[in-house]
Design an enzyme around this catalytic site. Structure first.
Site, PDB file in Angstrom:
ATOM      1  N   CYS A   1     -88.301 -11.903  12.570  1.00  0.00           N
ATOM      2  CA  CYS A   1     -89.022 -12.638  13.397  1.00  0.00           C
ATOM      3  C   CYS A   1     -89.695 -14.038  12.699  1.00  0.00           C
ATOM      4  O   CYS A   1     -89.696 -14.195  11.377  1.00  0.00           O
ATOM      5  CB  CYS A   1     -90.434 -11.694  13.365  1.00  0.00           C
ATOM      6  SG  CYS A   1     -90.399 -10.296  14.369  1.00  0.00           S
TER       7      CYS A   1
ATOM      8  N   GLY B   1    -102.595 -32.055  31.228  1.00  0.00           N
ATOM      9  CA  GLY B   1    -101.363 -32.858  30.950  1.00  0.00           C
ATOM     10  C   GLY B   1    -101.472 -34.247  31.069  1.00  0.00           C
ATOM     11  O   GLY B   1    -100.071 -34.894  30.857  1.00  0.00           O
TER      12      GLY B   1
ATOM     13  N   CYS C   1     -89.169  -5.482  11.250  1.00  0.00           N
ATOM     14  CA  CYS C   1     -90.126  -4.776  11.958  1.00  0.00           C
ATOM     15  C   CYS C   1     -89.533  -4.126  13.355  1.00  0.00           C
ATOM     16  O   CYS C   1     -90.343  -3.343  14.031  1.00  0.00           O
ATOM     17  CB  CYS C   1     -91.385  -5.708  12.260  1.00  0.00           C
ATOM     18  SG  CYS C   1     -91.190  -6.769  13.616  1.00  0.00           S
TER      19      CYS C   1
ATOM     20  N   CYS D   1     -85.526  -7.661  15.032  1.00  0.00           N
ATOM     21  CA  CYS D   1     -86.170  -7.947  13.865  1.00  0.00           C
ATOM     22  C   CYS D   1     -85.647  -7.131  12.846  1.00  0.00           C
ATOM     23  O   CYS D   1     -85.948  -5.580  13.050  1.00  0.00           O
ATOM     24  CB  CYS D   1     -87.719  -8.178  13.953  1.00  0.00           C
ATOM     25  SG  CYS D   1     -87.944  -8.496  12.005  1.00  0.00           S
TER      26      CYS D   1
ATOM     27  N   CYS E   1     -95.097 -10.266  12.640  1.00  0.00           N
ATOM     28  CA  CYS E   1     -93.994  -9.272  12.102  1.00  0.00           C
ATOM     29  C   CYS E   1     -94.762  -8.323  10.832  1.00  0.00           C
ATOM     30  O   CYS E   1     -94.583  -7.072  10.956  1.00  0.00           O
ATOM     31  CB  CYS E   1     -93.004 -10.046  11.195  1.00  0.00           C
ATOM     32  SG  CYS E   1     -91.387  -9.184  10.711  1.00  0.00           S
TER      33      CYS E   1
END
Lengths: 382, 296, 267
Positions: free
Chosen positions: B273, B39, B251, B248, B279
């Site tokens: 998606c 970080g 899908c 979606c 997807c």
């Protein structure tokens, strides 16, 4: 029924094709040659070299041709190319005192040894469009060379320096700075607070427009430091290298540069007599506006080491140095053109929710108001 | 394919993956430091790349440094493989490194991404390279680099919660929806790049190595595998991810980040998606026998 | 009242010991050798004209100006003695967030003007780990009441407050972590006379109720008389007179103090 759009690759290829056609322009007009750009658009070439940090007029001219004249785009091409070049060594410091002068002026003295040499400048022209340039006419000829060669032109600020009236070229840091190796912002990341060598490197590569505005702001009172143009000189200097194996300097070529020494208001404190201070600017080719602006900003950024109050944008080191590079700036500004629909989608979702809650609250409030009204009606009826 | 073979391929006269070896070495040192201090933003001497600053040069420099001739590269932008910039970057590496490229997340060894984490969970041995515009999470409240450096060193992160407090006071919710700040390994507060907050939980205890490159700002940082990554919040206003009422259109996924697509000028819209590979995989699983051409 | 009496009785050891502080910009400009002790619950006023060095001294005491010479010793809540310029910057900054407070002359220097009053008050709590929004908000409302600001203003930004309210908000922002020592630089500067009076009243009550030790820099002798137990008079970087406030103001010994006192009308 909705079908997801595909074919990004084909679209990019077509875009590139169309770009190439636009760049060439109308086929019936003669193709611009790199040599033409180099010699007849020399000031654009000089700017591309200076901000591209690469002295090669032919490459700069090529970049301008490829970029359809967009200077920032051309600078980008040159910088990206510069990055692929092997580096051998650093040159010796340029001795601008031995410059083959083409133009040299000083605003601080009416006359100086060597004289005021005007050179090829737009300064005294009247800005009236010359329509005869629309037709290709005769090739203009310059003035006849003078009979006497140019007298030696000692640097104006050195004369002041000999009297002790102005600080040395390295400013207050003096001898200590002369011994220290200068940093290299193209190798190491810039960190604050930055030393003067780093600042000058960043300014030399910085966008002329930005520096012009910053320099202008100092003249208009945002950190006024009473500048005088001590000297501006433009011409050729030799570039020397000092290979270890030889032990003596060798000239590898000449380059054209423009240099500016600004004389600014005097500093000095209880332990030092008051003296003039200075600002410095340097660029490739004939880049007067750039080097003058750079000198103004250099002086403004020295506020901290000269013990002056820093409360204006041009004196703010982080502000100036973080924003002066036009590659950084144009890259990030234009990146807004990239798809951001996922982030935007996130904002849409939240905003819809907040608006829903807002109207729900408003509805409830007006309901309560209505109910209150009806209660009091009941009471009054009872 | 080994390095010599890769370099002898027609890479247009450039070194493998464009950057010279010195630069790669310099960036690798920075990456090692970044991995050692999860970080923490490590400054590095970023180079100009042939794409503009702001368009992924930081991510590209990281990718160019870690990629080898045997790697398989996937590049996505907004979760999709076929957005113009993803294509541009993928082509760049195909040309300068000659590496195999793919759109299938599970096949990739190096994934460079702009603004999304793939829906398909990553596995050990994969590297996710994020493109970062502004690496400094404190920049919104403190423009000075000198001060933000000190704040990180002293863990003075009170201002981050001030911002969240202010959101709740004004809107009743935390109003940050992307680039949502996280605390890494219990120490540094980090900007995860403009990924939607929906993706934040994927960074926590991820088996893959996560590297972040900011080219213009010249910083790199990292989250080593299996590191604790927590999104900042309040006890009584805990971190929440986005949710949709819809699923979606192609899908049927109800657990992925959905893009809103406007289909007509009367306000018609559908949701699909954002992760195109996810997807497609789901669609192929649902209708394996259907002809390729009729699948969108 | 009780609190202050208790702390004064417990205090055998000083809260702050200042030894030989020197910080000179030029001869006579800055601080040229200052020593004193400060006890818990005590208010020390530092008076002098502008240029006397009192603001520089305050800077040296509160960690914002590094002295050329001298020590500042502080006894913290755990009864440990800290040498202010020998501890890490991290510890110094932590001290300023918890056991110490600084009230600036201009409220803008001590507040975040872009965030709400509630956020301003809550920030120090958040900086030391406060993570419950509801509790932070409650603390905000309580403290607004303590400094006589209407708690319904909790979501307003300081820019919408009057000068006096901004100053009171600044005080609340400092007091929220229960500090033991407050540095104040001209706390009533730039405020109307009536607003000043109200602020001084509030300060006096808070100091007594909370048993705060205060180092108060001011050029206004009336403020010094009202708030401080002891007084130091500075001129050209040196302390020319010190003692109990009433004694110094009613029976000044040093010619400069006499001049100061006599030049203030109706003092």
């Amino acid at each position: 029924m909705y079908v997801a759009v595909k074919g990004g690759e084909k679209a990019i290829d077509a875009a590139h094709q169309w770009l190439a056609e636009s760049r060439r322009g109308i086929p019936e007009t003669g193709e611009l040659s790199v040599a033409q750009i180099r010699s007849q658009l020399r000031l654009a070439v000089d700017r591309v070299m200076t901000e591209g940090s690469l002295y090669d007029p032919e490459l700069a001219a090529l970049a301008l041709k490829q970029a359809s004249g967009d200077v920032v785009e051309a600078v980008f091409l040159v910088r990206a190319y510069r990055n692929t070049l092997p580096r051998f060594l650093y040159s010796c410091p340029l001795d601008t005192g031995t410059m083959a002068i083409r133009r040299r002026i000083s605003a601080t003295y009416k006359d100086v040894p060597g004289g005021q040499v005007l050179g090829p400048t737009y300064d005294y022209t009247h800005r009236l469009l010359d329509f005869t340039l629309m037709a290709n006419g005769e090739t203009p000829r310059g003035p006849e060379p003078a009979e006497q060669p140019l007298e030696p032109c000692p640097r104006v600020l050195e004369m002041l320096n000999r009297e002790g009236m102005i600080e040395g070229p390295d400013g207050e840091t003096g001898a200590a700075a002369a011994d220290r190796e200068p940093g290299d912002i193209t190798r190491d990341p810039l960190s604050y607070p930055a030393s003067r060598d780093i600042r000058l490197q960043a300014l030399a590569r910085g966008d002329e427009g930005f520096l012009l505005a910053m320099g202008y702001s100092t003249q208009r009172g945002y950190g006024r430091n009473h500048p005088f143009a001590g000297e501006i000189r433009y011409g050729e200097v030799a570039v020397e290298i000092l290979p270890e194996e030889l032990g003596f300097p060798v000239v590898i070529g000449d380059i054209e540069i423009t240099e500016c020494d600004m004389i600014n208001q005097f500093g000095g404190n209880e332990t030092e007599a008051p003296r003039f201070t200075r600002g410095y600017g340097l660029g490739f080719g004939q880049s007067e506006r750039k080097v003058m602006a750079m000198a103004l900003v250099d002086r403004a950024l020295r506020a901290r080491e000269l013990g002056e109050e820093q409360d204006t944008p041009a004196q703010d080191e982080e502000f100036v140095l973080s924003h002066c590079d036009n590659l950084d700036a144009s890259g990030f500004v234009s990146h807004l053109k990239l798809p951001h629909y996922v982030d935007f989608q996130s904002e849409l979702v939240l905003l819809r929710q907040l608006r829903q809650e807002y109207y729900q609250k408003a509805d409830k409030a007006s309901e309560k108001h209505d109910n209150a009204g009806s209660v009091s009606r009941q009471e009054s009826e009872a | 394919m080994n390095l010599q073979q890769a370099q002898s391929n027609d890479t247009g006269g450039y070194n493998f993956a464009y950057l010279d070896e010195q630069t790669k070495r310099m960036i690798r040192r920075g990456l090692l430091k970044a991995v050692a201090i999860p970080g923490y933003q490590v400054p590095f001497g970023g180079r100009e790349m042939p794409l503009p600053y702001g368009w992924g040069t930081g991510g590209m420099q990281v990718t160019a440094t870690v990629i080898g001739p045997d790697d398989t590269l996937k590049v996505i932008d907004q979760g999709a493989d076929d957005t113009t910039n993803a294509i541009s970057i993928r082509r760049f590496f195909a040309r300068t490194a000659g590496v195999k490229t793919t759109e299938v997340t599970t096949e990739a060894t190096v994934i460079q991404t702009r603004h999304r984490i793939p829906e398909t969970p990553l596995r050990s041995g994969q590297i996710l390279v994020y493109q970062v515009p502004i690496p400094e999470p404190l920049r919104f409240i403190e423009p000075r680099e000198v001060e933000t450096r000190t704040m990180h060193a002293l863990q003075e992160y009170g201002v981050m919660h001030v911002k969240l407090y202010e959101d709740i006071a004004r809107h009743g919710h935390i109003a940050t929806t992307y680039a949502y700040p996280v605390k890494v390994n219990g120490h540094y507060v980090m900007d995860p790049s403009p990924i939607p907050k929906f993706d934040n939980p994927k960074m926590d205890q991820c088996p893959a190595l996560q590297l972040f490159g900011a080219g213009r700002e010249k910083r790199i940082y990292a989250i080593p595998p299996y590191t604790r990554v927590r999104s900042l919040d309040f006890e009584d206003y805990p971190f929440e991810i986005q949710r949709w009422d819809e699923s979606c259109e192609f899908c049927g996924a109800a657990d992925s980040f959905l893009d809103e697509v406007i289909t007509d000028d009367q306000g018609g819209r559908i949701f699909v998606c954002s992760d195109t590979d996810y997807c497609r995989q789901r669609q192929q699983q649902q209708q394996p026998a259907v002809n390729e051409e009729t699948c969108p | 009242m009780m609190h202050a009496e208790q702390t004064l009785m417990e205090a055998a050891t000083p809260l702050l010991q200042v030894q030989g502080i020197r910080k000179l910009y030029a001869p006579g400009k800055g601080v040229d050798g200052v020593d004193f002790d400060l006890y818990p619950g005590e208010v020390l006023g530092i008076v002098g004209e502008s240029g006397s060095g009192k603001t520089t001294l305050l800077g040296c005491l509160s960690g914002s100006v590094i002295p050329d010479q001298g020590r500042v010793l502080y006894r913290n809540r755990d009864d440990r003695e800290l040498d202010l310029y020998n501890i890490s910057e991290s510890d110094r900054r932590a001290l300023l967030r918890t056991e110490w407070g600084v009230v600036h002359q201009h409220a803008r220097d001590g507040l975040r003007m872009g965030v709400s009053a509630g956020a301003n008050i809550g920030e120090r709590l958040m900086a030391v780990g406060g993570r419950h929004y509801g509790q932070l908000r409650e603390a905000g409302e309580n403290w607004l009441r303590e400094v006589e600001i209407d708690p319904s203003r909790i979501n307003d930004t300081p820019g919408t407050f009057s000068g006096g309210m901004q100053q009171r908000l600044q005080i609340a922002r400092n007091l929220v972590t229960g500090p033991r020592l407050i540095f104040m630089d001209e706390p009533t500067g730039g405020l109307d006379v009536s607003v000043q009076a109200r602020l001084l009243d509030l300060l006096r009550n808070l100091v007594m109720d909370l048993g705060l030790a205060v180092v108060l820099v001011t050029h206004d002798l009336a403020v010094a008389r009202l708030l401080s137990h002891r007084l130091m008079v500075m001129k050209h970087g040196k302390v020319v007179e010190h003692g109990l406030t009433d004694q110094v103001l009613d029976d000044p010994r040093h010619p400069y103090t006499q001049l100061l006192v006599s030049s203030v009308l109706g003092n």
